[in-house]
Design a protein around this motif. Sequence first.
Motif, PDB file in Angstrom:
ATOM      1  N   LEU A  50       0.934  -1.150   0.064  1.00 35.32           N
ATOM      2  CA  LEU A  50       0.086  -0.168   0.039  1.00 35.32           C
ATOM      3  C   LEU A  50       1.018   1.133  -0.061  1.00 35.32           C
ATOM      4  CD1 LEU A  50      -2.907  -1.036   2.526  1.00 35.32           C
ATOM      5  CD2 LEU A  50      -2.674  -1.299   0.096  1.00 35.32           C
ATOM      6  N   SER A  51       0.277   2.386  -0.680  1.00 39.17           N
ATOM      7  CA  SER A  51       0.879   3.446  -0.677  1.00 39.17           C
ATOM      8  C   SER A  51       0.153   4.889  -0.641  1.00 39.17           C
ATOM      9  CB  SER A  51       1.862   3.496  -2.131  1.00 39.17           C
ATOM     10  OG  SER A  51       2.363   5.016  -2.134  1.00 39.17           O
ATOM     11  N   THR A  52       0.640   6.003  -0.102  1.00 40.72           N
ATOM     12  CA  THR A  52      -0.210   6.915  -0.056  1.00 40.72           C
ATOM     13  C   THR A  52       0.088   7.951  -1.097  1.00 40.72           C
ATOM     14  OG1 THR A  52       1.354   8.083   1.419  1.00 40.72           O
ATOM     15  CG2 THR A  52      -0.409   6.852   2.492  1.00 40.72           C
ATOM     16  N   ASN A  53       0.847   7.775  -1.983  1.00 42.34           N
ATOM     17  CA  ASN A  53       1.558   8.532  -3.040  1.00 42.34           C
ATOM     18  C   ASN A  53       0.741   8.351  -4.368  1.00 42.34           C
ATOM     19  OD1 ASN A  53       3.774   8.852  -5.350  1.00 42.34           O
ATOM     20  ND2 ASN A  53       4.194  10.530  -3.863  1.00 42.34           N
ATOM     21  N   VAL A  54       0.467   9.026  -5.316  1.00 40.08           N
ATOM     22  CA  VAL A  54      -0.304   9.022  -6.400  1.00 40.08           C
ATOM     23  C   VAL A  54       0.641   8.103  -7.493  1.00 40.08           C
ATOM     24  CG1 VAL A  54      -1.329  10.010  -8.379  1.00 40.08           C
ATOM     25  CG2 VAL A  54      -1.795  10.855  -6.206  1.00 40.08           C
ATOM     26  N   GLU A  55       1.800   8.790  -7.639  1.00 34.90           N
ATOM     27  CA  GLU A  55       2.791   7.999  -8.459  1.00 34.90           C
ATOM     28  C   GLU A  55       3.082   6.695  -8.224  1.00 34.90           C
ATOM     29  OE1 GLU A  55       3.201  11.431  -7.773  1.00 34.90           O
ATOM     30  OE2 GLU A  55       2.480  12.175  -9.621  1.00 34.90           O
ATOM     31  N   GLU A  56       3.557   6.315  -6.870  1.00 36.52           N
ATOM     32  CA  GLU A  56       3.734   5.201  -6.567  1.00 36.52           C
ATOM     33  C   GLU A  56       2.771   4.158  -6.747  1.00 36.52           C
ATOM     34  OE1 GLU A  56       6.915   4.100  -2.935  1.00 36.52           O
ATOM     35  OE2 GLU A  56       4.996   4.562  -2.312  1.00 36.52           O
ATOM     36  N   SER A  57       1.415   4.720  -6.333  1.00 33.43           N
ATOM     37  CA  SER A  57       0.148   3.783  -6.417  1.00 33.43           C
ATOM     38  C   SER A  57       0.058   3.552  -7.754  1.00 33.43           C
ATOM     39  CB  SER A  57      -0.855   4.524  -5.755  1.00 33.43           C
ATOM     40  OG  SER A  57      -0.706   5.039  -4.289  1.00 33.43           O
TER      41      SER A  57
ATOM     42  N   ILE B  16      -8.271  10.221  -6.527  1.00 38.01           N
ATOM     43  CA  ILE B  16      -8.373   9.068  -7.454  1.00 38.01           C
ATOM     44  C   ILE B  16      -8.547   9.294  -8.850  1.00 38.01           C
ATOM     45  CG2 ILE B  16     -11.063   8.839  -7.454  1.00 38.01           C
ATOM     46  CD1 ILE B  16      -8.715   6.067  -6.816  1.00 38.01           C
ATOM     47  N   THR B  17      -8.877  10.469  -9.258  1.00 38.27           N
ATOM     48  CA  THR B  17      -9.059  10.979 -10.632  1.00 38.27           C
ATOM     49  C   THR B  17      -7.616  11.161 -11.201  1.00 38.27           C
ATOM     50  OG1 THR B  17     -10.868  12.030 -10.031  1.00 38.27           O
ATOM     51  CG2 THR B  17      -9.849  12.401 -12.134  1.00 38.27           C
ATOM     52  N   SER B  18      -6.758  11.675 -10.280  1.00 40.13           N
ATOM     53  CA  SER B  18      -5.204  11.868 -10.851  1.00 40.13           C
ATOM     54  C   SER B  18      -4.687  10.397 -11.026  1.00 40.13           C
ATOM     55  CB  SER B  18      -4.502  12.722  -9.662  1.00 40.13           C
ATOM     56  OG  SER B  18      -5.197  13.511  -8.817  1.00 40.13           O
ATOM     57  N   LEU B  19      -4.980   9.516 -10.158  1.00 39.04           N
ATOM     58  CA  LEU B  19      -4.370   8.337 -10.226  1.00 39.04           C
ATOM     59  C   LEU B  19      -4.488   7.514 -11.469  1.00 39.04           C
ATOM     60  CD1 LEU B  19      -2.935   5.715  -8.604  1.00 39.04           C
ATOM     61  CD2 LEU B  19      -5.231   4.908  -7.881  1.00 39.04           C
ATOM     62  N   THR B  20      -5.892   7.622 -11.694  1.00 37.08           N
ATOM     63  CA  THR B  20      -6.374   6.685 -13.116  1.00 37.08           C
ATOM     64  C   THR B  20      -5.805   7.649 -14.318  1.00 37.08           C
ATOM     65  OG1 THR B  20      -8.605   8.221 -12.934  1.00 37.08           O
ATOM     66  CG2 THR B  20      -8.736   6.108 -11.779  1.00 37.08           C
ATOM     67  N   ASN B  21      -5.649   8.776 -14.393  1.00 33.44           N
ATOM     68  CA  ASN B  21      -5.076   9.448 -15.290  1.00 33.44           C
ATOM     69  C   ASN B  21      -3.599   8.959 -15.698  1.00 33.44           C
ATOM     70  OD1 ASN B  21      -7.088  11.021 -15.530  1.00 33.44           O
ATOM     71  ND2 ASN B  21      -6.112  12.914 -14.595  1.00 33.44           N
TER      72      ASN B  21
END
Lengths: 286, 282
Positions: A268-275, B242-247
């Motif tokens: 699990l991660s809290t970081n967008v890029e890493e996730s 979550i929107t930034s992640l899916t991009n």
Amino acid sequence: MLNNRKAIEVYGLNFQYPDTKESALKDINFSVDYGEILGIIGPTGAGKSTLAMCINGLVPQVIQGDLVGEVFVKGMDVNEGNVAKMSEHVGFVFQEPENQLSQMTVEEEVAFGIGNLGVPREQMEGRIKDALKQVGLTGFEKRSPLALSGGQQQRLAIASVLAMNPTILIMDEPTSMLDPKGKNEVYDVLKSLKERGMTGIIIDHEVERIAEYCDKVLVLSEGQIQMFGPPNEVFSKIEHLHQLTMHAPQVTECLHQFNEQFNKDVKLSTNVEESARFLENAYKSI
Amino acid sequence: MEPYISVMNVSHVYSNGVTAIKDVNLDIYDNEVVAILGSNGSGKTTLVKHFNGLLKPTKGKITIGGLSTKKERISKLSSLVGYVFQNPNHQTFLPKVSQELEYGCKNLNMSEEEIEERVNKAIELFELEDYLDENPFDLNSSQRKEVAMASIMAISPQVIVLDEPTTGQDHKGCERILHLVRMFRQHGHIVVLITHDMNLIGELNCRTVVMHQSEKVADDQADVVFADKGIMELAGLQPPQITSLTNKLPFLNNNKTYLTVESVLQSIKCNHKEEVKIATRT
């Protein structure tokens, strides 16, 4: 010398408000290093604000009750001195900036706090200029605080506190009234203060921002510390958070649900890029 | 179909000369949930205060259920449009929860029986049975917010306005608000949300109106608005995390904008099934 004392040390802290059956804080022990930002999260009524107010002595000196245990700031026992003396070391910013603003102009607002501390006039100008610069309000000196946007008002409240040169800044839900842009402004100020070595405590319900900006996270529930550690570690204990009716950042929740549904064990991660990276690799394996 | 709320070319200039909203056109229909987004000071609250006649247009016209707000009394309009303020303390003032619940209906001169029936319904929906004799100020902030919403629900206005309902609420409180918005809608109300909470709008994926510098700059379903980078930047808005992640996930269907964790998982599952199907066929 400060020796090996930390910026904030809390030992065996219990606090009970008058006429209540249960303690608001139960056996709280933790410390914050110089230059660290601590995020405090927890459900409504967990004792977050009470805990924050114990650190500058507002509790129990102004807001009274029974306190047991010890709180040290920079090695000083908070309750040996008084709140006024502590305000030179610990700045406090509240949820609603309007409650903290009282003057006709921005510069008078910043002057108000340091005037009360008895800072000599010739030093005041420099301190005001410096504090406004730190929060990005240079050029706003003659404006009325009431004519500022919510984000600007909150930054002004922070500047008024910074002018007192505190080592520690405590912010209790400083962004909840603000629009997304205003929230970013406040967190960016927090980040730049950290870069200058400031120690900070921030209380917020927005776990995404807490995970992004804090070095450590303290989870409080019903007056007790449930978890304390770096964001990745705390938010990885996601089932424990759910039991406490709380949740992790959306990206962490997403990885967790992925694991549940595909019977995987992705970290699990809290970081967008890493996730995104973790999820993309894991997707190939399902 | 006739719109229930019709805002026709409305501008509002405050007495100090500040134009708070400019040339706004907006039609809201029965059973809609509409979120009004925009930065602090963009005109969101000014616009919505026109719905219950608290403000009258300087230019243009507004009709609520066919009635012009210029001519109707506020008491009539407030029976059609209920307003739940951001801070429940601003609309809670009686010593008992039960009195608070009756207050709005009493002011509208309803009969004793009707008041009882409506208040009982609100008590049931909000599960307030155990709190009726409590003083609202002895309750915590989320409970007080519930009392404020229940009092408005008791009046049963066609339109329920929620001003920043999730501000300062914890996760459980936010889930509760989400549930209540859906419940209001199920009971046939129009819900107007003034909010900064992008995660809430993401969950609802409702119609979203964006205000910027007094003007309406967008009006579409949330996933369409959130995908419009120009509008989002202009209005200083950020989509949910979550929107930034899916991009950043090329294997997802990128013609779609994802606003919730559930929708992402759903899509991964569908994609996966499709790929398995293709693989087994070849």
